[in-house]
Design a protein around this motif. Structure first.
Motif, PDB file in Angstrom:
ATOM      1  N   ARG A  98     -23.837  -6.854 120.614  1.00 20.00           N
ATOM      2  CA  ARG A  98     -24.588  -6.503 120.633  1.00 20.00           C
ATOM      3  C   ARG A  98     -25.655  -5.437 121.102  1.00 20.00           C
ATOM      4  N   ALA A  99     -24.642  -4.590 122.567  1.00 22.15           N
ATOM      5  CA  ALA A  99     -25.003  -2.516 122.152  1.00 22.15           C
ATOM      6  C   ALA A  99     -25.066  -2.094 120.560  1.00 22.15           C
ATOM      7  N   PHE A 100     -22.987  -2.481 120.245  1.00 15.63           N
ATOM      8  CA  PHE A 100     -22.810  -1.814 118.893  1.00 15.63           C
ATOM      9  C   PHE A 100     -23.589  -1.811 117.450  1.00 15.63           C
ATOM     10  N   SER A 125     -19.821 -12.874 114.850  1.00 13.63           N
ATOM     11  CA  SER A 125     -18.697 -12.951 114.705  1.00 13.63           C
ATOM     12  C   SER A 125     -17.618 -12.517 116.142  1.00 13.63           C
ATOM     13  N   ILE A 126     -17.959 -11.379 116.599  1.00 14.91           N
ATOM     14  CA  ILE A 126     -16.798 -11.667 117.750  1.00 14.91           C
ATOM     15  C   ILE A 126     -17.853 -10.585 119.032  1.00 14.91           C
ATOM     16  N   GLU A 163     -18.134 -11.814 127.989  1.00 16.14           N
ATOM     17  CA  GLU A 163     -19.129 -12.149 129.422  1.00 16.14           C
ATOM     18  C   GLU A 163     -19.906 -11.373 128.674  1.00 16.14           C
ATOM     19  N   GLU A 164     -19.744  -9.902 128.224  1.00 14.52           N
ATOM     20  CA  GLU A 164     -20.901  -8.700 128.016  1.00 14.52           C
ATOM     21  C   GLU A 164     -21.026  -8.918 126.369  1.00 14.52           C
ATOM     22  N   ALA A 165     -20.219  -9.938 125.762  1.00 17.24           N
ATOM     23  CA  ALA A 165     -20.912  -9.776 124.188  1.00 17.24           C
ATOM     24  C   ALA A 165     -22.720  -9.752 123.882  1.00 17.24           C
ATOM     25  N   GLU A 166     -23.329 -10.218 124.443  1.00 15.60           N
ATOM     26  CA  GLU A 166     -24.668 -10.613 124.227  1.00 15.60           C
ATOM     27  C   GLU A 166     -25.663  -8.658 125.349  1.00 15.60           C
ATOM     28  N   MET A 167     -25.095  -8.039 125.997  1.00 14.06           N
ATOM     29  CA  MET A 167     -25.731  -6.805 126.434  1.00 14.06           C
ATOM     30  C   MET A 167     -25.710  -6.015 125.439  1.00 14.06           C
TER      31      MET A 167
END
Length: 354
Positions: free
Chosen positions: A255-257, A196-197, A108-112
């Motif tokens: 996203r943060a990465f 992708s991830i 759920e934090e993928a787009e942060m």
């Protein structure tokens, strides 16, 4: 003579057997090590981010300290183990201490992105810190990526209630760095990776960091432990606490990465003043707080030369630079930190925390 020779062989075999047993015991029980043991209380939480408070029984400084670490490791390094804890040291010196823990990211934090942490979660944590402590201003201590995130916040928040800022081993100018060589190349499509991830696995981050110095990290550490066991100088508690922390890498939100890699290693935007966050230019020259820049002479993660441009970029009239022998983590968490590093940081803070 033959009997004496046999006895010597037997004693040597017994000694070797004992050393192997001790070495194996240390390796196999590392997960049982006590890390981050100082008493603390939850002040505030939002999504995975938590603000903790450590109360000093000797409080004599009205300006509390907020500790900020990276997204790619657990912040327990600030409170590594009893007897060798920066948190413990600050409390004993009369400071109330708070720590922002970014938590363990899930899908759920993928787009942060970086802005979510630097411009939403961090200022909210500061707001709750002030509400909890009653303090008008705070000191912010950021380590590694935590220094960069706190610097971004300060650059974009001219009215930040922060009196002092201590960036520890802060990555800034990444030109020709090892990380830029790896991740800054055109063939590394970080945006495709982010699509992708949901997050970069913690084990991947750990492996990548170790590959910067593969021989010392993969071979040197166990060999050094074995030598210490053999000569009787091994400190089991110290070795296990550090080994447990190093291996505990939470997932890095995708996203943060991607934004971190693009800004720091592909574009080198932070030092150039080209970094834009939510439509605003991240201008480090707008930072007016008292600043203590701390660098490590043997830092291979954020080399000293890459941090030093900060001296010329800041808009503050009160800037000092402290450079000491050590590595990226060992400088602040090694065996000499309590005697040689922490007292100097505290002395600088005491003058500015009245």
């Amino acid at each position: 003579m033959a009997a004496e020779g046999l006895q010597g062989l037997l004693r040597g075999a017994a000694r070797l057997s004992g050393q192997l047993l001790e070495f194996s015991n240390i390796m196999l029980t590392t997960e049982d090590a006590v890390v981050g043991a100082s008493p603390k209380e939850v002040v505030w939480t939002y999504r995975k981010t938590t603000l903790y408070r450590y109360r000093s029984t000797k409080r004599r400084h009205p300006v509390p300290i907020l500790l900020v670490f990276a997204l790619i490791n657990r912040p327990d390094i600030f409170d590594l183990r009893p007897g060798n804890s920066f948190v413990e040291y600050l409390l004993d010196e009369g400071f109330d201490v708070y720590l922002v823990d970014w938590g363990v990211a899930g899908d759920e934090e993928a787009e942060m992105g970086l802005a979510d942490y630097a411009l939403d979660h961090l200022p909210a944590a500061i707001r709750e810190l002030r509400r909890s402590s009653g303090a008008e201003e705070i000191t912010m201590v950021g380590w590694c990526m935590g220094a960069a995130l706190s610097g971004i916040y300060l650059a974009l928040t001219p009215d930040a209630p922060v009196r002092n800022w201590v960036p520890l081993t802060m990555p800034l100018d990444t030109e020709n760095s090892t990380y830029q060589t790896w991740m800054g190349r055109e063939t590394f499509d970080v945006e495709d990776l982010a699509r992708s991830i949901p997050s970069l696995p913690g084990w991947a981050v750990n492996t990548a960091n170790k590959m910067l110095k593969p021989v010392p990290n993969f071979l040197g550490t166990p060999v050094r432990l074995w030598n210490q066991v053999q000569d009787g100088t091994v400190n089991k508690t110290s070795h296990q606490a550090m080994a447990k922390w190093v291996a505990d890498n939470p997932p890095f939100p995708a996203r943060a990465f991607a934004e971190w890699v693009n800004a720091l290693f592909k574009e080198n935007a932070l030092v150039k003043g080209d970094m834009v966050m939510r439509g605003q230019q991240v201008d480090l020259g707008k930072i007016k707080q008292s600043v203590l820049i701390v660098t490590a002479s043997m830092d291979h993660i954020a080399p000293r030369e890459g941090t030093l441009p900060l001296l010329d970029l800041l808009g503050s009239d009160d800037v000092e630079h402290m450079d000491r022998v050590g590595g990226h983590i060992g400088l602040m968490a090694g065996s000499k930190a309590k005697r040689e590093i922490w007292p100097e940081i505290v002395a600088w803070l005491e003058e500015r925390s009245q």
